[in-house]
Design a protein around this motif. Structure first.
Motif, PDB file in Angstrom:
ATOM      1  N   ALA A  24     -10.621   9.754   1.526  1.00 29.75           N
ATOM      2  CA  ALA A  24     -11.879   9.974   2.251  1.00 29.75           C
ATOM      3  C   ALA A  24     -11.652  10.864   3.471  1.00 29.75           C
ATOM      4  CB  ALA A  24     -12.472   8.636   2.663  1.00 29.75           C
ATOM      5  N   ALA A  25     -10.505  10.659   4.166  1.00 29.86           N
ATOM      6  CA  ALA A  25     -10.202  11.483   5.341  1.00 29.86           C
ATOM      7  C   ALA A  25     -10.070  12.944   4.948  1.00 29.86           C
ATOM      8  CB  ALA A  25      -8.917  10.995   6.012  1.00 29.86           C
ATOM      9  N   GLY A  26      -9.463  13.191   3.799  1.00 32.10           N
ATOM     10  CA  GLY A  26      -9.331  14.560   3.323  1.00 32.10           C
ATOM     11  C   GLY A  26     -10.683  15.175   3.010  1.00 32.10           C
ATOM     12  N   LYS A  27     -11.532  14.394   2.363  1.00 28.44           N
ATOM     13  CA  LYS A  27     -12.858  14.897   2.010  1.00 28.44           C
ATOM     14  C   LYS A  27     -13.690  15.180   3.263  1.00 28.44           C
ATOM     15  CE  LYS A  27     -14.551  14.952  -1.695  1.00 28.44           C
ATOM     16  NZ  LYS A  27     -14.692  16.067  -2.658  1.00 28.44           N
ATOM     17  N   ALA A  28     -13.492  14.346   4.276  1.00 31.35           N
ATOM     18  CA  ALA A  28     -14.279  14.506   5.518  1.00 31.35           C
ATOM     19  C   ALA A  28     -13.638  15.494   6.480  1.00 31.35           C
ATOM     20  CB  ALA A  28     -14.449  13.153   6.194  1.00 31.35           C
ATOM     21  N   ARG A  29     -12.540  16.096   6.068  1.00 32.54           N
ATOM     22  CA  ARG A  29     -11.802  17.036   6.928  1.00 32.54           C
ATOM     23  C   ARG A  29     -11.527  16.409   8.295  1.00 32.54           C
ATOM     24  NH1 ARG A  29     -14.731  22.767   5.324  1.00 32.54           N
ATOM     25  NH2 ARG A  29     -14.199  22.674   3.144  1.00 32.54           N
ATOM     26  N   ASN A  86      -0.962   1.723  21.341  1.00 32.75           N
ATOM     27  CA  ASN A  86      -2.252   1.225  20.862  1.00 32.75           C
ATOM     28  C   ASN A  86      -3.275   2.351  20.927  1.00 32.75           C
ATOM     29  OD1 ASN A  86      -1.220  -1.323  20.507  1.00 32.75           O
ATOM     30  ND2 ASN A  86      -2.115  -2.186  22.356  1.00 32.75           N
ATOM     31  N   VAL A  87      -4.038   2.486  19.849  1.00 30.60           N
ATOM     32  CA  VAL A  87      -5.043   3.551  19.796  1.00 30.60           C
ATOM     33  C   VAL A  87      -6.386   2.959  19.376  1.00 30.60           C
ATOM     34  CG1 VAL A  87      -3.303   5.274  19.227  1.00 30.60           C
ATOM     35  CG2 VAL A  87      -4.570   4.135  17.382  1.00 30.60           C
ATOM     36  N   ASP A  88      -7.436   3.706  19.635  1.00 27.48           N
ATOM     37  CA  ASP A  88      -8.774   3.288  19.250  1.00 27.48           C
ATOM     38  C   ASP A  88      -8.836   3.138  17.721  1.00 27.48           C
ATOM     39  OD1 ASP A  88     -11.442   2.979  18.808  1.00 27.48           O
ATOM     40  OD2 ASP A  88     -12.027   4.959  19.490  1.00 27.48           O
ATOM     41  N   ALA A  89      -8.657   4.227  17.025  1.00 21.66           N
ATOM     42  CA  ALA A  89      -8.639   4.223  15.559  1.00 21.66           C
ATOM     43  C   ALA A  89      -7.564   5.189  15.101  1.00 21.66           C
ATOM     44  CB  ALA A  89      -9.998   4.640  15.015  1.00 21.66           C
ATOM     45  N   LEU A  90      -6.867   4.799  14.070  1.00 21.10           N
ATOM     46  CA  LEU A  90      -5.729   5.617  13.650  1.00 21.10           C
ATOM     47  C   LEU A  90      -6.165   6.647  12.617  1.00 21.10           C
ATOM     48  CD1 LEU A  90      -2.917   6.291  14.158  1.00 21.10           C
ATOM     49  CD2 LEU A  90      -2.180   4.430  12.721  1.00 21.10           C
ATOM     50  N   THR A  91      -6.794   7.690  13.088  1.00 15.31           N
ATOM     51  CA  THR A  91      -7.171   8.788  12.200  1.00 15.31           C
ATOM     52  C   THR A  91      -5.947   9.667  11.965  1.00 15.31           C
ATOM     53  OG1 THR A  91      -7.744  10.223  14.034  1.00 15.31           O
ATOM     54  CG2 THR A  91      -9.494   8.790  13.197  1.00 15.31           C
ATOM     55  N   PRO A  92      -5.966  10.458  10.936  1.00 17.96           N
ATOM     56  CA  PRO A  92      -4.842  11.378  10.719  1.00 17.96           C
ATOM     57  C   PRO A  92      -4.587  12.273  11.929  1.00 17.96           C
ATOM     58  CG  PRO A  92      -6.178  11.230   8.750  1.00 17.96           C
ATOM     59  CD  PRO A  92      -6.929  10.473   9.819  1.00 17.96           C
ATOM     60  N   ASP A  93      -5.650  12.686  12.620  1.00 17.23           N
ATOM     61  CA  ASP A  93      -5.494  13.548  13.791  1.00 17.23           C
ATOM     62  C   ASP A  93      -4.718  12.832  14.894  1.00 17.23           C
ATOM     63  OD1 ASP A  93      -6.046  15.774  15.602  1.00 17.23           O
ATOM     64  OD2 ASP A  93      -7.401  14.359  16.589  1.00 17.23           O
ATOM     65  N   THR A 118      -3.045  14.904   4.291  1.00 17.43           N
ATOM     66  CA  THR A 118      -1.597  15.035   4.465  1.00 17.43           C
ATOM     67  C   THR A 118      -1.021  13.886   5.277  1.00 17.43           C
ATOM     68  OG1 THR A 118      -2.032  16.379   6.393  1.00 17.43           O
ATOM     69  CG2 THR A 118      -1.625  17.527   4.320  1.00 17.43           C
ATOM     70  N   ALA A 119      -1.864  13.185   6.025  1.00 16.71           N
ATOM     71  CA  ALA A 119      -1.362  12.085   6.842  1.00 16.71           C
ATOM     72  C   ALA A 119      -1.826  10.764   6.267  1.00 16.71           C
ATOM     73  CB  ALA A 119      -1.853  12.222   8.279  1.00 16.71           C
TER      74      ALA A 119
END
Lengths: 81, 344
Positions: free
Chosen positions: B90-95, A41-48, B31-32
Motif C-alpha cells: 500500500a505504501a508503494g501504491k500511495a508513493r 520513538n516515532v509518530d508512525a513508521l512510514t518508509p520515509d 523499497t522500505a
C-alpha cells in the motif's frame, strides 16, 4: 549491545541529528543489565521516516518504535495534538 | 494527494476493483519495510495476485500537512507478516503518502470501570483523584515536605498548577472537579509552586501544594504498602518491574521499557512541550496508565519511589495499549526543593 555510557553517547549523537523532526517522539536507551541500545520513538513508521533513522550509530544498534501521539494523562486529553 | 485520488486508491486497495474484474497485482512493493515493535520487516516481492487487505487491516483517509491535503491511513490490528507485506504494498501504491499505525485489537467502546480511586478519601491518601479547581482530575502522587517542613502534595503541573495558569494559593480539590469535587467543601491544599512548562527542553511536569495539616490528615500508604526513598535517576534501569496506583486505572504493574529518553514530545491542551531525561513504562497486562492517572508515583518492586507519571501514548506497547512516560522522582523533588514525607 553496548554499555549504558556508550549507548548514551550514541543517543546524544543521534538526538542531535534528529532533533526538531515533527515525527520524533523520543530517543533514549533500551536494554537490561549493562547492555543497551538506542531506541527511537516515532509518530508512525512510514518508509520515509524509517529511511531517516540509521540501523547503528557509533557502533550501537538502533531500534524504532511507533507510538503515535503522546499526551498528558488527564481525562479528555487523549487526543491528537 | 487530493481527496479524490485518496478515495480512488482506498477503493482500489480495499478490493472493490476485484468485483469489477480489474484485479491488481500485489507485486509492486515499496523499497522500505514497515515496523511493529521495533522489528523491520522487509517486504518480499510476491507475484501472487492480491486484491484486498488481509483481515485485521483497516484502510481510510486522513488529513495531511502537505499542500495536497490528504493521505491514505492504514491501521494494523494484527502484526502478521501478511499484514506487513500488504502495508508495504500500500505504501508503494500511495508513493509514501500514507500514515501506517499499529493499533492492536479494536473492540466496541465501553466506559472504563470505576477504579474506586475517583472518590473522596479522608485521611488523604496517594493514588486518589485530585486537581486544581479549574482542571478535570489527576492523581495525588504522594506527600512531600519542603525545607520549612511544611507538608504537601506532589503531582503534575497540569494537575495541581492548571498547566502554568495556576497561581500560588489556588484551591486544590480532592476529589478533582471531574469527580464532583467542589469548593469549598473539598479543598484540601493550596498551590505552592510549579515547574513552568516552556518551549525548548523541559525536565519535569510537576507542582506541589501545601496542606493545612491542622485541618487535613494524611495516610501516606499506597494501598497497604509504604513508600521507600526516591531512587537516584542514574540507578533507574531498563527492564525493571514497577507498579503504581492511579485515579483511573487503580493498581497496575509494568516494566520500564526505556530510560534517559530525550525529545519526548507531549501534547497538552494548548501546546506541545518537549521533555528530556524521561523513562518509559509498558503495562504487564493492558495499559499501565490512562487519562486521569497523571501525577501518580511509580514505585519499584522494592517500593522505592521511581518516577512521576505524566503522559501516555496512543499506540505501542503490548497489544497496542500504549506506553506511559514519567520523570525520575528524584528530578521532580530536586527541582521543587522537596523531600518525600514517608510518615504521616
Amino acid at each position: 549491545m553496548a554499555s549504558r555510557a556508550k549507548a548514551k553517547q550514541a543517543r546524544n549523537q543521534l538526538g542531535a541529528r534528529l532533533a526538531g523532526r515533527r515525527w520524533l517522539r523520543g530517543i533514549g536507551l533500551e536494554g537490561s543489565g549493562d547492555q543497551y541500545h538506542v531506541r527511537v520513538n516515532v509518530d508512525a513508521l512510514t518508509p520515509d521516516v524509517r529511511g531517516q533513522i540509521p540501523d547503528r550509530v557509533g557502533g550501537v544498534e538502533v531500534s524504532v518504535q511507533a507510538v503515535g501521539n503522546i499526551s498528558a494523562r488527564l481525562p479528555g486529553e487523549d487526543r491528537d495534538s | 494527494m487530493r481527496l479524490e485520488s485518496a478515495r480512488e486508491l482506498k477503493q482500489e486497495l480495499t478490493g472493490v476493483l476485484k468485483d469489477t474484474g480489474l484485479a491488481q497485482s500485489f507485486a509492486v512493493l515499496g523499497t522500505a519495510g514497515v515496523a511493529h515493535e521495533g522489528r523491520i520487516l522487509k517486504p518480499r516481492i510476491s507475484r501472487k495476485a492480491r486484491t484486498g487487505p488481509p483481515q485485521g487491516i483497516a484502510i481510510g483517509i486522513t488529513p495531511s500537512r502537505t499542500k495536497s491535503g490528504h493521505k491514505l491511513a492504514l491501521r494494523l490490528q494484527d502484526p502478521t507478516p501478511e499484514a506487513h507485506q500488504y502495508a508495504a504494498y500500500a505504501a508503494g501504491k500511495a508513493r509514501d503518502e500514507i500514515d501506517i499505525q499499529y493499533v492492536g485489537a479494536i473492540s466496541a467502546g465501553q466506559p472504563a470501570p470505576a477504579s474506586g480511586y475517583e472518590r473522596r478519601v479522608r485521611p488523604l491518601q496517594p493514588g486518589y483523584s485530585v486537581g486544581h479547581y479549574r482542571i478535570t482530575a489527576g492523581t495525588l502522587g504522594g506527600f512531600v515536605r519542603d525545607a520549612r517542613k511544611r507538608l504537601g502534595i506532589l503531582s503534575n503541573n497540569h494537575v495541581l498548577g492548571n498547566t502554568n495558569a495556576g497561581k500560588r494559593g489556588d484551591d486544590i480539590l480532592q476529589p478533582g472537579a471531574y469527580d464532583a469535587g467542589r469548593r469549598p467543601g473539598d479543598v484540601v491544599a493550596a498551590l505552592e509552586r510549579l515547574v513552568r512548562l516552556k518551549a525548548g527542553s523541559n525536565a519535569v511536569d510537576a507542582a506541589w501544594a501545601v496542606i493545612d495539616s491542622s485541618l487535613v490528615k494524611v495516610n501516606p500508604r499506597y494501598g497497604t504498602r509504604k513508600l521507600g526513598a526516591a531512587r537516584p535517576a542514574e540507578e533507574i534501569v531498563s527492564a525493571a518491574a514497577v507498579w503504581k496506583i492511579g485515579r483511573t486505572t487503580g493498581l497496575t504493574r509494568g516494566t520500564i521499557s526505556a530510560i534517559e529518553l530525550d525529545h519526548v514530545a507531549v501534547g497538552y491542551d494548548k501546546a506541545t512541550y518537549s521533555f528530556d531525561g524521561q523513562i518509559e513504562v509498558v503495562g504487564d497486562e493492558g495499559p499501565f496508565s490512562e487519562g486521569g492517572d497523571s501525577g501518580s508515583f511509580i514505585l519499584g518492586s522494592d517500593d522505592a519511589g521511581v518516577a512521576l507519571l505524566f503522559a501516555g501514548s496512543e499506540e505501542g506497547g503490548p497489544k497496542g495499549s500504549g506506553r506511559t512516560y514519567a520523570t525520575p522522582l528524584e528530578t521532580a523533588l530536586s527541582l521543587l526543593g522537596l523531600e518525600l514525607a514517608l510518615e504521616s
